[in-house]
Each structure stands twice: as structure tokens, then as C-alpha cells.
Design an enzyme around this catalytic site. Structure first.
Site, mmCIF file in Angstrom:
data_model
loop_
_atom_site.group_PDB
_atom_site.id
_atom_site.type_symbol
_atom_site.label_atom_id
_atom_site.label_comp_id
_atom_site.label_asym_id
_atom_site.label_seq_id
_atom_site.Cartn_x
_atom_site.Cartn_y
_atom_site.Cartn_z
ATOM 1 N N GLU A 117 16.645 -3.747 11.551
ATOM 2 C CA GLU A 117 18.025 -3.286 11.700
ATOM 3 C C GLU A 117 18.308 -2.624 13.044
ATOM 4 O O GLU A 117 19.388 -2.779 13.592
ATOM 5 C CB GLU A 117 18.391 -2.252 10.612
ATOM 6 C CG GLU A 117 18.276 -2.757 9.210
ATOM 7 C CD GLU A 117 17.016 -2.234 8.565
ATOM 8 O OE1 GLU A 117 15.976 -2.289 9.234
ATOM 9 O OE2 GLU A 117 17.072 -1.793 7.409
ATOM 10 N N ASP B 104 14.846 -2.403 6.065
ATOM 11 C CA ASP B 104 14.408 -1.287 5.223
ATOM 12 C C ASP B 104 14.153 -1.729 3.787
ATOM 13 O O ASP B 104 14.670 -2.762 3.331
ATOM 14 C CB ASP B 104 15.451 -0.163 5.235
ATOM 15 C CG ASP B 104 15.451 0.592 6.561
ATOM 16 O OD1 ASP B 104 14.499 0.410 7.340
ATOM 17 O OD2 ASP B 104 16.396 1.350 6.815
ATOM 18 N N ASP C 178 15.058 -0.389 0.869
ATOM 19 C CA ASP C 178 15.988 -0.057 -0.203
ATOM 20 C C ASP C 178 16.930 -1.233 -0.459
ATOM 21 O O ASP C 178 16.807 -2.300 0.149
ATOM 22 C CB ASP C 178 16.778 1.215 0.129
ATOM 23 C CG ASP C 178 17.562 1.102 1.429
ATOM 24 O OD1 ASP C 178 17.531 0.022 2.058
ATOM 25 O OD2 ASP C 178 18.210 2.084 1.820
ATOM 26 N N GLU D 113 20.050 -1.644 0.293
ATOM 27 C CA GLU D 113 20.873 -2.027 1.440
ATOM 28 C C GLU D 113 20.055 -2.826 2.452
ATOM 29 O O GLU D 113 20.533 -3.795 3.024
ATOM 30 C CB GLU D 113 21.470 -0.779 2.091
ATOM 31 C CG GLU D 113 22.615 -1.091 3.016
ATOM 32 C CD GLU D 113 23.447 0.140 3.339
ATOM 33 O OE1 GLU D 113 24.491 -0.025 3.984
ATOM 34 O OE2 GLU D 113 23.057 1.245 2.943
ATOM 35 N N TYR E 193 9.522 6.602 4.984
ATOM 36 C CA TYR E 193 10.921 6.247 4.710
ATOM 37 C C TYR E 193 11.659 7.409 4.053
ATOM 38 O O TYR E 193 11.153 8.031 3.114
ATOM 39 C CB TYR E 193 10.974 5.015 3.808
ATOM 40 C CG TYR E 193 12.349 4.388 3.740
ATOM 41 C CD1 TYR E 193 13.016 4.009 4.892
ATOM 42 C CD2 TYR E 193 12.983 4.185 2.511
ATOM 43 C CE1 TYR E 193 14.266 3.430 4.839
ATOM 44 C CE2 TYR E 193 14.234 3.605 2.449
ATOM 45 C CZ TYR E 193 14.879 3.235 3.616
ATOM 46 O OH TYR E 193 16.125 2.669 3.559
ATOM 47 N N ARG F 206 14.685 7.571 2.501
ATOM 48 C CA ARG F 206 15.579 7.391 1.348
ATOM 49 C C ARG F 206 14.713 7.085 0.130
ATOM 50 O O ARG F 206 14.339 5.946 -0.108
ATOM 51 C CB ARG F 206 16.586 6.272 1.604
ATOM 52 C CG ARG F 206 17.571 6.600 2.728
ATOM 53 C CD ARG F 206 18.662 5.549 2.858
ATOM 54 N NE ARG F 206 19.547 5.853 3.961
ATOM 55 C CZ ARG F 206 19.412 5.396 5.198
ATOM 56 N NH1 ARG F 206 18.392 4.584 5.469
ATOM 57 N NH2 ARG F 206 20.254 5.722 6.147
ATOM 58 N N HIS G 262 8.960 4.401 -4.381
ATOM 59 C CA HIS G 262 8.480 4.624 -3.030
ATOM 60 C C HIS G 262 7.586 5.852 -3.002
ATOM 61 O O HIS G 262 7.201 6.391 -4.039
ATOM 62 C CB HIS G 262 9.669 4.808 -2.075
ATOM 63 C CG HIS G 262 10.654 3.700 -2.150
ATOM 64 N ND1 HIS G 262 12.010 3.895 -1.967
ATOM 65 C CD2 HIS G 262 10.508 2.376 -2.410
ATOM 66 C CE1 HIS G 262 12.639 2.734 -2.107
ATOM 67 N NE2 HIS G 262 11.747 1.810 -2.368
#
Length: 985
Positions: free
Chosen positions: A112, A193, A195, A197, A483, A485, A530
Site C-alpha cells: 500500500e 496489510d 486486515d 481492508e 501490525y 490494528r 493476530h
């Protein structure tokens, strides 16, 4: 044409009209079986050939889309939406475009952000080309095509909520570059990533590159380290369509609510408002808390504090010294803090205690909010038993109070010089405190808010930077944390081994528990998929990285590092002591209790540090030891209302109630403030009038949607789509049926907010009629009930009191009249009592000080470099400066030094003449004294100069308690600390 797609990679079987933003053809890249990260191009090509039959079989099983009928007229291009996910700070480097040629035969890795790309590229070597998509590349369009009857742009409500995506306007070049690179690459990897999204971004990229999700090479890693990256590339997987469908369902769900509930607010409240499925529920929490506070009536209780001295003969001198100490104030006018009081007590060998027992019974003296009563006589008897003589009780009214708080009482008396207390018992217990779990997203946001004063957005921005990589001298680009989140508190076995080794070598065996400390999440909805947020390498101490990090990054990394190390250390141990004293000179049965705590072993506090506490340190005491009293303080206390939300407590509540997910908390808090539904004052959230009205209307229209339990259930359904592959379209169908019915009913039956009025107690000063509260474009205001026959209106404070003009000691330079402090929707200002006939006004600065009016600008014959209009010339603190005369429509400026010397001299001469013709305004008090700029308006207020508004006789008669209050109520001072924008004059 762009395709209407579902997350499983199949084309839809219905015709779809949309435009293709980037007209760059790209050949579908054939997927390969998992290969090692540094596989040679030939090996990669061989693997691709082996995978070809599987790909053909998958393609044959995919239903073809029905051929779209030819349009009679070419549809207009669909307007591409703005990028929904905030792009990282850095932009792709200029040389990136040229890499298309050098990517031939190499493997393309798409991430990203450029920072993440730079860090990963360091670990993969020359056989890989790492490119950044810079966030999302596609989204639902913001507007439907001309002629298309789509109430929700990009979502076909009649055919299974089929979405149509378009490439974002500012990403067409990025997509074209990625297609060119993918065409020449031997393999394409998606390393976004981990997650939902990130999975959705990978899917959108694969769709644009014509790579089926099941054939895509998807790699995820919890930390950007060499070991984690190599492990991920050695174990690729397909794109998780369940995770993509969960994200897709959330996006469509939010789009439906936003595009269909918002027009209802336009129709029933005001234009330009918006509703959000999760954000509106968050606003509701703050509105409900606002109303809980407004409706709260406190209970009353009494406490008696007794201060004892080791030497009874020093009681009288200490009493005088204590009174003098309490009277001292700092530069802000505040008295000694509790910590300062404890220090003073320790220095004077004194002990603070509380009355806990009287006459053999537990001491408790209270009055319920529903049955207030005068406790003065009871308190007087109590303090006489404790050690006061000549006791007196006084009372005064508290107009702001409710229930028992309407009357504030004070009990005073003289110390009985013969009063003595002796030690009845001493009890010491060894207690321990365990370290907290390592950070998850919510706990990191809470700790950063409480300890660092960071907003949630600031915390997540700095955490993102630490995760994606920081340039470390001697090491290059390095990812410093895992990470950010996550809602899992687990640590990997590798991390535990490293942390425990660090603790043993750094602090020794006493600080290392026998087994690793294991934590479980208290949130039943936690994904636990996670790892917790931790440093990627615990040996990188914050002080070693100080030069490489910004202040913001350093503070957050230090917080994460210390919490991670501390969570695997031994508990801290304390000796908690409780001492009971009984009155010795008289058998009154008064027993007081003193407590203190001493740290015996610091344990995990060795890293976190011992937090400053207000606990006192007790001296060594023995049973029967006698003490004198130098202060007895009976205090009337009231129950506190529920506290207002801070960012930290709101995040905690959102997590506990299952509203949103860790990755959404920061955006929720940001959006509700941007929409002016809530505001922060002194780091506390207040619901605005607009927020209250919007919440009420949404609750009236969509009772289920605005219910916290329903929102939690929706999140659970999204989790089921991700975890169990539940049908996302059926989930949307179930939601939309009830939502559509509620929307239709509300559109027909709901009244407009401006048509609603709430009764007020005040009498209209113009016509004598009762007044009411109405809602306008700037919020609530006080209005006459006979409007439009009577047009009286006034701005109000938060609690509904009118903000009325207040006289100030200033003479108007225009007509010599008195000046007064007034309020507008832009804030307080000073104006003549003849305003608006006399138009002279004085604005106030942010500190509510007088701001002298500036002379009018001089328009000169120099064109604005932006719009060509003439520039204005003014004299500033640093000399002359030029700004566009069309400000604020045009913000063009020109440096004074850009003019030649001849022009500067000519304009300086004109400016001098202009200033002589327009001398500065001199403000004076009524006695002729000059008022300096910055003078606080509070110093100019005239006592008794505040306008008063009568209470209407009907409101007085309606009071159920029968109390006769004065017929006038003074409005709140406009310069009060709590600022509320005025609403209408």
C-alpha cells in the site's frame, strides 16, 4: 468497461454500465504455485506452466457474464470518488515509472505505501520490484451515471446488492503503471496489510490486473522484518474472499445508510447533514451521556477528616501552620495539591485519617437525592464526638444545584485542646500488582491519550510509520513494531523467548517469572487472529533510536517498548498498612482510620516507573501510642455525575459495546467532530445542539439501526462472513428490508426539527409572552412563542440560559455611546448600545482580550500572482506585506522583496500617507484612560451591567416544589470558561 464484480472473482451475469477510468490494456498474469522469495525467473516460469491447467479449470468453472446490450447513447463518465483510505505521507518516487522496463523477468510485489515498499525491498533482493498502490485504487462511485436510477451509486439494490467499482481519479496513472509492470513481471505478489481492508485492496488490485483471487499470490506478515517477510513469501496463499466479502458488505452497508438516511436529514433537519451507520451510534453515546449529566441529581454525604500529630504538645502550632499553608496559592490562583499536602504532612510528622466508626457502628451520614433533608444537627453531634467544640452550622443557596445540592452547608468549630487519640490497631498486608497485557489497538489508543495526550488519529499515524519502517543509521529502513490494528493480546513464542532473555540479562532473575505471562482478551468479540502490538526487536531500546525518530514516534515507541517488556516481568509488591485510632480522652466511640502503602519490590515497575500517587507515608506506629489533633474538617460531599467521554474512554466504550473494530475507532472519532455533531472542550466530548437533534431524528426513524445492541449484532454478522463464509448478500437483504420500511415511514410522518419547540421559563422582553427553544441552522436558540408576530430571539448557553448583552467600561469612538459585550454565532464581540445602527465593533482574540481594529488596507497597482486582482498593502509586525484584495476567495500573496527598489519606495510613500489619513483607533474607558490591546474583557465588565430576563409567571406557577424564586435570572457571563457559540441575534 469496468466490471461489476463479487469477491470470488466471478463476473456478474447482468449488464452493467460504467466507465473505464484507465484505458490501459493488461494481459492477465498467470498465477504460479508457491515459490521461494528468491526463485530465479526460469523456475518461476516453470511453476507458472505447472499451474496453468488448474487455472484453465478454474476459468472454465467461472460463469461468463451476459453480454451487455448496446447503449443508444454513450453514458457520461461516472465521477470517481475520492480515495477513502488516507494515503501515506510519501509519494512514489519519480523513477518508479521507468521501472517498467527493468521489471522484465522479475517478480512484482505490490504493497500500500512507499515506506512499506522501501522496507520490504531491502529484504527481497534484486529479483523483485516492490511498488506501492498508495492506499485504495478503486471504490464505489460517488454519483450514478446520468439516466441510471440508482438511489445508492454503485450498488444495484434490486439485483443482490451487486457493486460496481471505478478506479479513483487520482489513481489512474498508478493503475496503468502497475499493469505495465505486471505485464513484464514473471510473477505478481500482493503484500498488502493483513486486515480486511488490506485484503480488499489486494482483491481490487488483482481485479484490475485480471488475476483470479484463487490464483493470486497473497502474502501477509505481522511484522516487517527479514525473517517475517521471507517466511510469508515461502508460504503464499490465495486472496481470502470471505474476508473481502466481509469488507465489501461493510462498505455497501455504510454506503446504503449514508446515501439514504442522509437525504432524510436534509429534508427534516437541514441541508448538508450526513448519517453513518457506526458514527451515528457513537454520537448517540455522547448525546445520552450529555442527557444523563443534565438529569443527574446527586445524593449527599458527609465525611470527617481528622489530622493527627505525633507530639500532642505541637497541636496548636501545627493548626496555625496548616491554616497558613492551605491559604497559599500558586501563580494560577490554585491552592496546594493533594500531593503537596501529603508532603507537608510527612515533613511535620502528621497523619491524615477519616472517621469510620462512631458509637460502635459504621459511620455513614447521607441524604438521598429523592429525599433531601437538613443534616446539620446530625453532623454537629458527630464532630463534637470527634473533637470540636462551639460548633456552628451555616447554609447558603446554590441556584445551580439539584436536590440536596441546592443548599450548601458548612460546619465549623474550635478544636478541643484536650482531644487525644491512641493507636487501636495496626494491620499490614503484603499485596502485589500484576503488569498489564501488551497493547492492542484500543489499549494503545487509550494509553497514548492518557499518558501522552495523543488523539487517536495521531496515535495511529505514528504507529503506522513505526510499522512500515523508519530509516535507522547503519541498518537502513527498519520496521520497528508489529501490525498496529489488532485485538489480540498474544505474543509469539519467538517474541517471548527474546523478551525473557532481555529481562534476565538486563534486570536479573528476580524480575523474570518462572513461566511466560499469558494474557487473554476481556473483549468477547476479539478476533485473536493476530499478535499484540510489540517491538519487532526488543533489543532496540528507545534511547538507542532517539536520533532516528521524531518526538511523536519516540514517545509512542517508548510506550510500546516499556509495556511489552513490563508485561513479561514479575509483579510489584507492596506493604499496605491500615491504622485504627480511637479517641482516648473521652469515651465518645469515635474511631478514625489512616492508610498508607510502601513499595517493597518494584518488579515490572522497574521498567514502567512508579506512578506518582496521593498516598501518604505512615511513620512507625505502636499500639497505645497517643496523638493530638490539629485539624478536624467536616465536609459536605455530593455524588458525582457520570463523567463526560474523553477519546480514551470513548474508545474503551466502543470496544466494550462492540461498535466498530480497532481499525475504525480513529476514523469514527474524527468524523463525528468534522460533522460538528460533537466537540471537544478541555479534552472532553460535548454533544452539540446539532448532534442532539440529528440523533433524536435518527432514533425516531431507525430505532434498530441506532441501537447499540443491533450495531454489535451487525459487527458479529460481518465476522461470520469472514470466519464462516456466510452469505453477505442475504445479510444485506435482511438489513435492507427493515431499513427501507423505516425510511419510508419516517419520510411521511416525521416532523421538521425547525417546527418543534420546547418550552422555556423566560418571559419575552418585547411582548411579554412565554418563550421557547427552537432549532435553527446554527443550533438551539431562545425565541418568542408568538413568532413570527414577535421576532425576539437570543443565543443560549448549553444549559439553556440566554446570553444577554453586558455593559463594559468602554466608550464607542464613533458616537460616544457606551459599549456592551454581545454574542453572535462567530463568538463574543464588543459593540455600541446603539448596535446595529452604530456599526462600530471590536473583536476579541482567542484569550478573550481586546483586539484593536486595524486601519483599512491600501489597494495598490500590483496584480495578484494568482487571480490578477489588485493587491492590498498593509504594514505588519515584520514590515510591509502584500495580499490579494479578493481574500478569502483568493489567498494569493506576493513577497515585498519581489518588488524592485523603486517600486518599494513608491509604495512605502503611499502607505505612509495612507496611515496618516487613517490613524489607529484609540479605545478609552469612560474616565478617559486608554485601553491597551489584549486587555481581558473580564477586566472591563461593569458590576451590575448584565442584562436580566424575567421568568414568566406561568413558569413560576408551574413549579411543582412550590418554591418562590426571584423574578429575575441573571444570564451566564459571556466570558465564562465554557464557550457556547451564540445562535441568533
Amino acid at each position: 468497461m469496468a466490471r461489476a464484480s463479487s469477491a470470488d472473482g466471478t463476473k456478474t451475469d447482468a449488464p452493467t454500465k460504467t466507465r473505464k477510468v484507465a484505458k490501459v490494456k493488461a494481459k492477465a498474469t498467470e498465477a504460479a504455485t508457491p515459490a521461494k522469495p528468491k526463485a530465479k525467473p526460469k523456475a518461476a516460469e516453470g511453476a507458472a506452466k505447472k499451474a496453468a491447467p488448474a487455472k484453465k479449470a478454474a476459468k472454465a468453472a467461472t460463469p461468463k457474464a451476459a453480454k451487455a446490450p448496446k447503449a443508444t447513447k454513450a453514458p457520461k463518465a461516472t465521477k470517481a470518488p475520492k480515495e477513502p483510505k488516507e494515503a501515506p505521507e510519501a509519494a512514489p518516487e519519480e523513477g518508479d515509472e521507468a521501472e517498467g522496463a527493468s521489471a522484465r523477468g522479475k517478480q512484482l510485489v505490490i504493497v500500500e505505501s512507499p515506506a512499506k515498499a522501501k522496507t520490504i525491498n531491502k529484504y527481497l533482493g534484486s529479483n523483485f520490484v516492490v511498488q506501492a498502490s498508495v492506499g485504495h485504487i478503486r471504490d464505489l462511485p460517488t454519483k450514478s451515471e446520468k439516466g441510471a436510477k440508482q438511489p445508492v451509486p454503485g450498488v444495484d439494490l434490486e439485483h443482490g446488492f451487486r457493486p460496481t467499482y471505478v478506479v479513483l481519479t487520482n489513481k489512474s496513472k498508478t493503475v496503468a503503471d502497475l499493469k505495465r509492470l505486471a505485464k513484464n513481471a514473471s510473477q505478481v505478489w500482493f503484500a498488502t496489510d493483513l486486515d480486511r481492508e488490506g485484503e480488499a485492496i489486494a482483491w481490487h488490485l488483482a481485479e484490475e490486473l485480471r488475476i483470479p483471487p484463487q490464483a493470486a499470490r497473497r502474502v501477509v506478515f505481522n511484522a516487517i522484518t527479514q525473517q517475517a517477510v521471507h517466511r510469508a513469501f515461502a508460504n503464499p496463499r490465495p486472496i481470502d474472499v470471505n474476508k473481502v466479502n466481509a469488507q465489501q458488505a461493510r462498505r455497501i452497508l455504510d454506503r446504503i445508510v449514508g446515501y439514504q438516511a442522509s437525504p432524510l436529514l436534509w429534508k427534516k433537519v437541514a441541508r448538508g447533514l450526513s448519517a453513518g451507520r457506526v458514527q451515528s451510534v457513537a454520537v448517540k453515546l455522547i448525546v445520552e451521556r450529555e442527557r444523563e449529566i443534565a438529569a443527574f441529581v446527586p445524593d449527599e454525604r458527609w465525611e470527617v477528616t481528622v489530622r493527627l500529630c505525633v507530639d500532642p504538645s505541637q497541636a496548636a502550632p501545627l493548626a496555625s501552620a496548616w491554616t497558613t499553608f492551605l491559604a497559599t496559592v500558586d501563580e494560577k490562583g490554585k491552592g496546594p495539591t493533594l500531593k503537596a499536602q501529603n508532603t507537608w504532612m510527612s515533613q511535620h510528622a502528621a497523619i491524615e485519617s477519616e472517621l469510620v466508626e462512631l458509637g460502635g457502628e459504621k459511620f455513614s451520614l447521607t441524604a438521598a437525592s429523592t429525599a433531601p433533608r437538613d443534616l446539620s444537627a446530625d453532623v454537629s453531634r458527630v464532630v463534637e464526638a470527634v473533637g470540636l467544640v462551639d460548633v456552628k452550622a451555616t447554609a447558603r443557596d446554590n441556584p445551580e444545584g439539584k436536590g440536596p445540592q441546592k443548599t450548601l452547608r458548612t460546619i465549623t468549630g474550635a478544636l478541643d485542646p484536650a482531644a487525644r487519640y491512641r493507636v487501636k490497631s495496626v494491620e499490614t498486608k503484603r499485596t502485589s500488582s500484576r503488569p498489564l497485557a501488551p497493547f492492542i489497538t484500543s489499549s494503545l489508543q487509550i494509553a497514548a491519550a492518557n499518558q501522552l495526550g495523543f488523539t487517536t488519529q495521531r496515535t495511529m499515524r505514528a504507529a503506522q510509520q513505526l510499522y512500515e519502517g523508519i530509516a535507522i543509521p547503519g541498518e537502513g529502513q527498519v520496521g520497528l513494531i508489529t501490525y498496529m490494528r489488532t485485538d489480540a493480546t498474544a505474543l509469539s513464542a519467538e517474541a517471548l523467548t527474546q523478551i525473557r532473555g532481555f529481562i534476565e540479562s538486563r534486570f536479573g532473575e528476580p524480575y523474570l517469572p518462572e513461566k511466560p505471562n499469558i494474557y487473554t482478551s476481556s473483549n468477547k468479540d476479539a478476533q485473536e487472529a493476530h499478535e499484540a502490538i510489540r517491538p519487532t526487536d526488543i533489543s532496540r531500546r528507545p534511547e538507542d533510536l532517539r536520533e532516528a525518530l521524531t518526538d511523536e514516534q519516540f514517545k509512542l515507541y517508548s510506550l510500546i517498548w516499556s509495556r511489552t517488556v513490563a508485561c513479561q516481568m514479575t509483579p510489584a509488591q507492596w506493604d499496605a498498612t491500615a491504622v485504627m485510632f480511637e479517641r482516648a480522652d473521652k469515651p465518645t466511640g469515635a474511631v478514625v482510620r489512616a492508610t498508607g502503602r510502601t513499595l517493597v519490590f518494584d518488579g515490572f515497575l522497574k521498567v514502567l516507573g512508579v506512578q506518582a500517587t496521593d498516598e501518604q507515608t505512615l511513620p512507625t506506629l505502636g499500639e497505645g501510642q497517643a496523638f493530638g489533633t490539629f485539624s478536624i474538617e467536616p465536609q459536605q460531599k455530593f455524588q458525582s455525575p457520570p463523567p463526560r467521554y474523553t477519546e480514551a474512554s470513548l474508545v474503551k466504550t466502543l470496544e466494550a459495546e462492540g461498535i466498530g473494530r480497532p481499525s475504525t475507532y480513529a476514523s469514527i472519532i474524527s468524523v463525528i467532530q468534522e460533522r460538528k455533531y460533537v466537540e471537544q472542550l478541555d479534552r472532553r466530548f460535548y454533544a452539540t445542539d446539532l448532534g442532539e437533534v440529528v440523533t433524536d431524528k435518527l432514533v425516531e426513524a431507525f430505532k434498530d439501526l441506532m441501537d447499540v445492541g443491533y450495531t454489535r449484532a451487525m459487527e458479529a454478522q460481518l465476522d461470520e462472513i469472514e470466519d464462516k463464509g456466510a452469505d453477505w448478500q442475504k445479510m444485506l437483504e435482511r438489513f435492507y428490508g427493515g431499513f427501507r420500511r423505516s425510511l419510508d415511514i419516517a419520510s411521511d410522518t416525521m416532523t421538521h426539527a425547525k417546527a418543534e419547540a420546547q418550552p422555556a421559563i423566560y418571559k419575552c422582553p418585547k411582548c411579554g409572552s412565554p418563550t421557547c427553544y427552537r432549532f435553527g441552522k446554527n443550533g438551539r436558540f431562545l425565541s418568542c412563542t408568538t413568532y413570527p408576530e414577535c421576532d425576539y430571539a437570543a443565543p443560549i448557553t448549553r444549559d439553556g440560559r440566554p446570553l444577554l448583552p453586558e455593559r463594559v467600561d468602554m466608550v464607542c469612538p464613533d458616537d460616544g455611546s457606551d459599549m456592551e459585550l454581545r454574542n453572535s454565532r462567530f463568538g463574543p464581540f464588543l459593540a455600541s448600545v446603539n448596535f446595529p445602527h452604530t456599526k462600530f465593533v471590536i473583536n476579541l482574540d482567542k484569550k478573550e482580550g481586546v483586539k484593536l481594529p486595524t486601519p483599512p488596507a491600501l489597494e495598490v497597482d500590483v496584480p495578484c500572482p494568482k487571480c490578477g486582482a489588485p493587491l492590498n498593502l498593509r504594514m505588519g509586525k515584520r514590515g510591509p506585506w502584500l495580499g490579494c484584495s479578493k481574500f478569502p476567495k483568493c489567498r494569493g500573496r506576493l513577497a515585498w522583496t519581489a518588488l524592485d527598489e523603486e517600486k518599494q519606495a513608491a509604495l512605502s510613500k503611499q502607505l505612509t500617507a495612507h496611515e496618516k489619513a487613517h490613524p489607529p483607533v484609540v479605545l478609552k474607558r469612560r474616565d478617559g484612560r486608554v485601553i491597551a490591546e489584549g486587555t481581558p474583557v473580564a477586566e472591563l465588565l461593569i458590576p451590575g451591567g448584565l442584562a436580566e430576563l424575567e421568568i414568566h409567571p406561568d413558569a413560576l406557577a408551574a413549579k411543582s416544589d412550590g418554591e418562590n424564586k426571584p423574578a429575575t435570572v441573571v444570564a451566564a457571563p459571556a466570558a465564562a470558561p465554557e464557550k457556547t457559540p451564540a445562535l441568533r441575534n
